[in-house]
Design a protein around this motif. Sequence first.
Motif, mmCIF file in Angstrom:
data_model
loop_
_atom_site.group_PDB
_atom_site.id
_atom_site.type_symbol
_atom_site.label_atom_id
_atom_site.label_comp_id
_atom_site.label_asym_id
_atom_site.label_seq_id
_atom_site.Cartn_x
_atom_site.Cartn_y
_atom_site.Cartn_z
ATOM 1 N N VAL A 12 -54.580 -24.484 -17.006
ATOM 2 C CA VAL A 12 -53.674 -23.403 -16.448
ATOM 3 C C VAL A 12 -52.593 -23.277 -17.223
ATOM 4 N N VAL A 13 -52.383 -21.836 -17.145
ATOM 5 C CA VAL A 13 -51.057 -21.197 -17.783
ATOM 6 C C VAL A 13 -50.197 -20.594 -16.901
ATOM 7 N N VAL A 14 -48.863 -20.962 -16.950
ATOM 8 C CA VAL A 14 -48.021 -20.843 -15.855
ATOM 9 C C VAL A 14 -47.029 -19.813 -16.531
ATOM 10 N N ALA A 15 -46.809 -18.644 -16.099
ATOM 11 C CA ALA A 15 -45.707 -17.750 -16.541
ATOM 12 C C ALA A 15 -44.636 -17.662 -15.601
ATOM 13 N N ASP A 16 -43.555 -17.869 -15.929
ATOM 14 C CA ASP A 16 -42.217 -17.958 -15.062
ATOM 15 C C ASP A 16 -41.570 -16.402 -15.340
ATOM 16 N N LEU A 17 -41.610 -15.727 -14.533
ATOM 17 C CA LEU A 17 -40.967 -14.444 -14.446
ATOM 18 C C LEU A 17 -39.663 -14.596 -13.744
ATOM 19 N N THR A 18 -38.618 -13.828 -14.763
ATOM 20 C CA THR A 18 -37.098 -13.596 -14.208
ATOM 21 C C THR A 18 -36.669 -12.536 -14.494
ATOM 22 N N GLY A 19 -36.047 -11.822 -13.410
ATOM 23 C CA GLY A 19 -35.319 -10.532 -13.524
ATOM 24 C C GLY A 19 -36.066 -9.279 -12.819
ATOM 25 N N ARG A 20 -36.041 -8.352 -13.317
ATOM 26 C CA ARG A 20 -36.536 -7.049 -12.412
ATOM 27 C C ARG A 20 -37.937 -6.631 -12.805
ATOM 28 N N LEU A 21 -38.712 -6.805 -11.801
ATOM 29 C CA LEU A 21 -40.150 -6.248 -12.065
ATOM 30 C C LEU A 21 -40.397 -5.017 -11.720
ATOM 31 N N VAL A 22 -39.825 -4.033 -12.500
ATOM 32 C CA VAL A 22 -39.593 -2.448 -12.209
ATOM 33 C C VAL A 22 -40.229 -1.486 -13.270
ATOM 34 N N GLY A 23 -40.301 -0.423 -12.840
ATOM 35 C CA GLY A 23 -41.105 0.386 -13.790
ATOM 36 C C GLY A 23 -40.347 0.717 -15.225
ATOM 37 N N GLY A 24 -41.104 0.902 -16.269
ATOM 38 C CA GLY A 24 -40.570 0.997 -17.338
ATOM 39 C C GLY A 24 -39.955 0.012 -18.332
ATOM 40 N N VAL A 25 -39.790 -1.215 -17.743
ATOM 41 C CA VAL A 25 -39.442 -2.240 -18.524
ATOM 42 C C VAL A 25 -40.447 -3.665 -18.236
ATOM 43 N N GLY A 26 -40.003 -4.072 -16.719
ATOM 44 C CA GLY A 26 -40.826 -5.282 -16.353
ATOM 45 C C GLY A 26 -42.237 -5.145 -16.192
ATOM 46 N N ASP A 27 -42.767 -3.906 -15.743
ATOM 47 C CA ASP A 27 -44.120 -3.762 -15.743
ATOM 48 C C ASP A 27 -44.688 -3.826 -17.177
ATOM 49 N N GLU A 28 -44.171 -3.399 -17.978
ATOM 50 C CA GLU A 28 -44.694 -3.219 -19.272
ATOM 51 C C GLU A 28 -44.557 -4.715 -20.089
ATOM 52 N N ILE A 29 -43.849 -5.545 -19.806
ATOM 53 C CA ILE A 29 -43.721 -6.780 -20.253
ATOM 54 C C ILE A 29 -44.738 -7.604 -19.354
ATOM 55 N N LEU A 30 -44.966 -7.301 -18.092
ATOM 56 C CA LEU A 30 -46.077 -8.323 -17.474
ATOM 57 C C LEU A 30 -47.402 -7.831 -18.144
ATOM 58 N N ARG A 31 -47.654 -6.685 -17.991
ATOM 59 C CA ARG A 31 -49.010 -6.143 -18.657
ATOM 60 C C ARG A 31 -48.998 -6.908 -20.094
ATOM 61 N N GLU A 32 -47.978 -6.908 -21.000
ATOM 62 C CA GLU A 32 -48.318 -7.591 -22.182
ATOM 63 C C GLU A 32 -48.563 -9.064 -22.347
ATOM 64 N N VAL A 33 -47.803 -9.814 -21.362
ATOM 65 C CA VAL A 33 -47.986 -11.162 -21.303
ATOM 66 C C VAL A 33 -49.579 -11.355 -20.716
ATOM 67 N N VAL A 34 -49.904 -10.859 -19.742
ATOM 68 C CA VAL A 34 -51.189 -10.869 -19.090
ATOM 69 C C VAL A 34 -52.367 -10.512 -20.129
#
Length: 119
Positions: A12-34
Amino acid sequence: TMHVEVRKKGDVVVADLTGRLVGGVGDEILREVVNELLAEGWKKILLNLSGVQVVDSAGIGELVASHKLCHSFGAQMRLLRLPKRVKETLHLAALLPVFHVYEDEKDALHDLAALPAQG
């Protein structure tokens, strides 16, 4: 901004997300990580959202897109420790049932470990 720490727990891989999951920044980072985790062949992905302070519709959209992407790769994506605001946003968007949400990391890891390793 958004910060992601990745931890490996068995298969299992655990991704600890911190900060703002918002358009233009957080959403792109999430996509890249996944995308990266799927490319590496991980089939059991646990997103720990306990450190996410803010989420907007773009962030929610990205969670849904990541969920679908995992599904198309035969991978499982689960959510851990949704902050109240994130939970409310998902609930309002009628998306809460789409996700498996856990409050306890041990429970999540136990359930994911029990799943067959696909692929």
